[in-house]
Design an enzyme around this catalytic site. Structure first.
Site, PDB file in Angstrom:
ATOM      1  N   ASN A 577       0.833  -1.200   0.000  1.00 22.42           N
ATOM      2  CA  ASN A 577       0.000   0.000   0.000  1.00 22.42           C
ATOM      3  C   ASN A 577       0.866   1.248   0.000  1.00 22.42           C
ATOM      4  O   ASN A 577       2.060   1.196  -0.309  1.00 22.42           O
ATOM      5  CB  ASN A 577      -0.910  -0.002   1.233  1.00 22.42           C
ATOM      6  CG  ASN A 577      -0.103   0.106   2.515  1.00 22.42           C
ATOM      7  OD1 ASN A 577       0.916  -0.563   2.672  1.00 22.42           O
ATOM      8  ND2 ASN A 577      -0.537   0.950   3.426  1.00 22.42           N
ATOM      9  N   CYS A 579       2.126   2.896   2.412  1.00 22.37           N
ATOM     10  CA  CYS A 579       3.194   2.931   3.411  1.00 22.37           C
ATOM     11  C   CYS A 579       3.885   1.586   3.595  1.00 22.37           C
ATOM     12  O   CYS A 579       4.599   1.389   4.575  1.00 22.37           O
ATOM     13  CB  CYS A 579       2.641   3.433   4.745  1.00 22.37           C
ATOM     14  SG  CYS A 579       1.812   5.030   4.627  1.00 22.37           S
ATOM     15  N   GLU A 581       3.055  -1.433   4.498  1.00 26.04           N
ATOM     16  CA  GLU A 581       2.830  -2.391   5.577  1.00 26.04           C
ATOM     17  C   GLU A 581       1.692  -3.360   5.284  1.00 26.04           C
ATOM     18  O   GLU A 581       1.520  -4.349   6.005  1.00 26.04           O
ATOM     19  CB  GLU A 581       2.562  -1.674   6.911  1.00 26.04           C
ATOM     20  CG  GLU A 581       1.147  -1.148   7.103  1.00 26.04           C
ATOM     21  CD  GLU A 581       0.921   0.209   6.480  1.00 26.04           C
ATOM     22  OE1 GLU A 581      -0.019   0.910   6.877  1.00 26.04           O
ATOM     23  OE2 GLU A 581       1.702   0.584   5.572  1.00 26.04           O
TER      24      GLU A 581
END
Length: 944
Positions: A577, A579, A581
């Site tokens: 995604n 970021c 994670e």
């Protein structure tokens, strides 16, 4: 003779013989001579004359070093020796020599300041006679309607006294005096409130407790604004008043929000009196100034920019929104409120923004796969806009789109590749800025075998054709194991267009390697039209070079994400995604959705480590809250709703890791820190899996449970074997466990799982600010810096370091100047003891391999991934190569930003000395930054 001012003790030579100085105190006792005290006293004199920033200038620091050496030389060359090699000096003799050295250097004003300093110290040693204080007439205050009234000094005193309550280092009279000094006749009401806050925040850099005092003074302003708006008349209330005031205010607040069309009318069906009675007004006192200002600017609900939501009402509103579908929703809302308001757990920013509102889009992250035709491409871009509108962070899988030069049957032409479409996606993200609260945020992923990969690497560069640049879009490489193996073997790598090799997109591990080799052979036979051969190691070097230059594309690993995915029976993880994670399956028909929240590790600490019972209680409630989000959520696309209802993934993470290490006295760069990363994540993992399994017993397993790794009794710790086998053992893994996993496996097989995925560690860029703890798993950036975000600039001092320095008598204005001069790094401040320099080493002082090792030990417990920033003070090609090969070999699924030190460091400035200018703005810059991203990147807030 020049003696370094940082030398704690000196034994200079006189006539070839070393002389040890002893200081005779005024009470007759003796103590070893310490040159540091001379340099500190001189620096204080310079600060008094030239301002608080003087200690950060080279001129003053060099001069203090030189003059300290002169004083030492003078003291060792005069007076009788008390014994061979020893000499005693009186305190007054030392002070006389300091004055003389300053005068001879031409620093007459500084010498005068030092004399005054001596006099003040003398007065401090003698009892002072009490004297009366003559009050000057109070100025008048101008109300919004233009009327004037005398400034209510006594009310100010009450507010300031409340603000200083239980803060032993905060001087209420100091804040009050500074405020009154800023007030002028005819001052506006809001300017008085601002003067109070500015007075308190100006002392934060010298005492972190003033951050809480400033927050409490801001709280007085928020109370006036919210109570006036809700009750329809001007109202003021002290903190003491709010013990009863919250109960009276809360039902009015709910009605106000419903009438304004902002709050869900269902909130009016709760037992509002019962909920109001559960509010804990004292928890308003737990905010730092950065936390409350951020909350005020961006989270508290408002009508025409007038806030009507108080902080505890905010937490309760979020809790009510999450509890809407519970059977006993009043009880659950109170349970959820207790967890949120205690800062033990906090939901992600979209949940905080929208819970309980008429548009409850509560999910954090959305992952899509873009279809390879014009309609599919623009459907994907349209979906980006709809998902971003309500605070979602996006990850797009662009690998299926045919590359440049590929044949287009419909027009009998050639494709221009993915770059022009990425430009459109970039501009869409900028245009959809979530109502001005933050810009849209998206990350494009591309597999390393795609024919457009080399142009993809250039997207964030500041040179070249602007039509083929995406300065606002994040980018990431989705790297298969086979590529890394070719790099290590110094082999060749073949780039393809996906329309000619369509199955590579959905393959990983051994199946990918076999199909890829088959396509290479087909290319050799002339059966593939579009392909190109490159040296794998040369492409790898280019990937690392642009990562250093632009911060993008990030390095993420396809095979580790898929081989350990619990959902490999039902699809493929094609990207992460925004970021890095989240690792969930995507298809054209299903947009992966994840709902995030984070446990505050610091709130669960004891002297011996993590309080397991308290953590279990927190995690059980948190997982229930995250699962509830799926059912109350407002979905902007059918693809997102379909995926979330089928698989029900959630992402429980953590924050405050660096703070926890500080409290446990564990340096980040140590084996003990790696062990703590392991043990603490094991506890979170165990309780999260257990909580989801117990929810499954209560509510049923998610729809696609059968065939998952969970259904086979394979937990995240067990899936390490799958990665080890796929890589033929070429992976560094730790399999140690401490908890009773056998019993938990049996429970999962018996109950099932409510959620396909349970854990993911997000950046927590904003919610950690609200809780007043360090972000996520990040090391400390700096021990004194100014944090910049959308709410402004905020001085942040490491409170654990300040407490330690105070305990050792080392915290003073000179230390503040030293920290500024050294950009918040202790390594260059020799009077700081070595153990503290090790404990409070900052991100760029730590070998990044320690971050990789700690991340590897967490990753073994996590069914998704973690936002892992890597820091490198002095990057080099070899260092980057070793670091990212290590990340792959240690079994990480993803990495996030590579951060290197910027040429611009912390500004050597202060908030003090604003001379009462109420519109004064802090002039310090942000803390050290990465290549193109700030430490508090607004993009990260799409996650948290």
């Amino acid at each position: 003779m020049t003696i370094a001012s940082s030398s704690p003790a000196a034994t200079p030579a006189v006539s070839g013989q070393a002389v040890e100085l002893t200081v005779v105190r005024r009470d007759g006792s003796s103590t070893p001579f310490d040159t540091t005290k001379i340099s500190v006293a001189m620096t204080k004199a310079f600060l008094a004359v030239e301002g608080a920033d003087a200690g950060t200038t080279h001129r003053v620091r060099d001069l203090v070093t030189d003059l300290t050496g002169r004083v030492l030389a003078a003291l060792t060359s005069r007076g009788p020796n008390s014994s061979p090699g020893r000499r005693s000096v009186q305190v007054e003799d030392i002070q006389d020599q300091v004055e003389l050295a300053l005068m001879r250097a031409g620093e007459h004003q500084v010498a005068r300041a030092y004399v005054l300093y001596r006099e003040e110290r003398t007065k401090a040693r003698t009892p002072a006679d009490p004297s009366g204080i003559t009050d000057k007439p109070a100025p008048t205050v101008r109300a919004a309607d233009g009327s004037r009234s005398p400034l209510d000094v006594e009310r100010l005193r009450v507010i300031v006294t409340e603000a200083a309550h239980d803060l032993d280092a905060v001087d209420a009279e100091l804040i009050l005096d500074a405020t009154l000094g800023s007030c002028y006749d005819g001052i506006a009401e809001h300017e008085v409130e601002l003067a109070l806050v500015m007075a308190a925040r100006s002392y934060v850099e010298t005492e972190p407790q003033y951050s809480f005092a400033a927050a409490r003074l801001l709280l007085d302003q928020i109370r006036r604004e919210a109570l006036g708006r809700v009750h329809g008349e001007p109202r003021q209330a002290s903190q003491a008043d709010m013990a009863q005031g919250y109960a009276e205010y809360f039902p009015h607040y709910i009605r106000t929000g419903i009438e304004a069309g902002q709050l869900d009318p269902e909130l009016g069906g709760f037992d509002l009196e019962r909920l109001a009675a559960a509010i804990r007004p004292e928890r308003d006192l737990g905010f730092t100034f950065l936390a409350l200002q951020t909350l005020y600017d961006r989270y508290l609900l408002h009508i025409d920019k007038v806030r009507y939501e108080l902080p505890q009402a905010f937490f309760l509103r979020v809790a009510m929104g999450i509890a809407l579908r519970e059977d006993d929703r009043d009880t659950r809302a109170i349970e959820f409120y207790e967890l949120l308001s205690s800062f033990r757990f906090l939901s992600s920013t979209p949940t905080l923004f929208n819970s309980g509102t008429t548009r409850p889009q509560l999910s954090s992250c959305f992952l899509t796969t873009v279809e390879d035709d014009l309609s599919g491409i623009f459907t994907g871009i349209r979906n980006n806009a709809l998902l971003a509108k309500y605070s979602g962070g996006l990850g797009n899988d662009w690998t299926p789109i045919r590359g440049i030069g590929a044949h287009i049957r419909g027009t009998n032409g050639e494709s221009q590749g993915i770059i022009p479409f990425l430009k459109v996606a970039n501009d869409t993200a900028v245009a959809v800025n979530q109502g001005g609260r933050r810009k849209g945020a998206v990350c494009a992923y591309l597999e390393t075998w795609h024919i457009d990969i080399e142009e993809f690497l250039e997207l964030r560069k500041n040179t070249g054709d602007e039509r083929r640049r995406t300065h606002d879009m994040n980018t990431a490489n989705w790297v298969p194991d086979l590529f890394m193996q070719r790099v290590e073997a110094d082999g060749e790598w073949t780039l393809f267009s996906p329309d000619e090799v369509p199955d590579l997109h959905d393959l990983y591990g051994a199946a990918f390697a076999e199909a890829y080799a088959g396509y290479e052979a087909a290319a050799d036979r002339g059966e593939i039209r579009v392909f190109r051969r490159v040296k794998a190691v040369e492409l790898w070097r280019r990937m690392l070079t642009v990562l250093f230059e632009t911060g993008h594309p990030w390095i993420t690993f396809k095979d580790a994400a898929n081989l350990r995915s619990p959902q490999q029976h039902d699809g493929v993880v094609h990207s992460s995604n925004l970021c890095t994670e989240i690792t969930l399956n995507t298809t054209v028909d299903e947009t992966a959705v994840c709902n995030l929240g984070s446990v505050n590790l610091v709130a669960h600490l004891t002297a011996d480590g993590v309080d397991d019972d308290l953590l279990r209680e927190t995690v059980r409630t948190a997982v229930r809250m995250l699962d509830n989000v799926i059912d109350v959520n407002f979905y902007t696309t059918p693809e997102a709703e379909r995926a979330n209802q089928r698989h029900r993934p959630v992402g429980l993470g953590l924050m405050g890791f660096a703070d926890a290490l500080a409290k446990l006295r564990i340096p980040y760069a140590s084996d003990a820190a790696v062990e703590f990363a392991d043990t603490s994540m094991e506890q979170v993992s165990y309780h999260a899996i257990e909580a989801s399994s117990e929810l499954a017993a209560e509510r049923g397993s998610y729809s696609s449970y059968d065939g998952s790794l969970w259904s086979l009794g394979i937990l995240p710790i067990d899936s390490l074997d799958l990665l080890h086998t796929a890589r033929d053992g070429d992976v560094i893994l730790d399999r140690s466990t401490r908890l009773d996993w056998k019993t938990l496996r049996a429970k999962v097989l018996r109950n099932g799982m409510r959620n396909s995925n349970v854990m993911a560690i997000a950046p927590t860029a904003t919610i950690s600010n609200i809780c007043g703890v360090s972000q996520s798993i990040e090391p400390t950036y700096s021990n004194l810096f100014v944090k910049s975000n959308m709410s402004g600039e905020f001085t942040v001092a490491n409170p654990y370091l300040v407490a330690d320095l105070k305990a050792r008598g080392l915290w003073d204005q000179v230390m503040v100047s030293d920290l500024k001069y050294h950009d918040g790094v202790l390594a260059g401040i020799e009077r700081v003891p070595a153990d503290l320099r090790e404990l409070y080493a900052t991100a760029f002082e730590i070998d990044p391999l320690w971050l990789v090792k700690a991340a590897s030990r967490r990753q073994k417990w996590i069914d998704q991934s973690q936002s892992l920033n890597l820091y490198m003070a002095k990057p080099s090609g070899r260092a980057l190569d070793e670091l990212y090969r290590s990340a792959w070999r240690y079994g990480l699924k993803t990495t996030y930003y590579l951060r290197s030190q910027s040429a611009t460091h912390v500004e050597k400035s202060t908030l003090q000395g604003t001379d009462g200018r109420l519109n004064a703005v802090p002039v310090a810059l942000a803390e050290p930054t990465g290549a193109v991203c700030s430490i508090d990147d607004p993009d990260c807030e799409a996650c948290q």
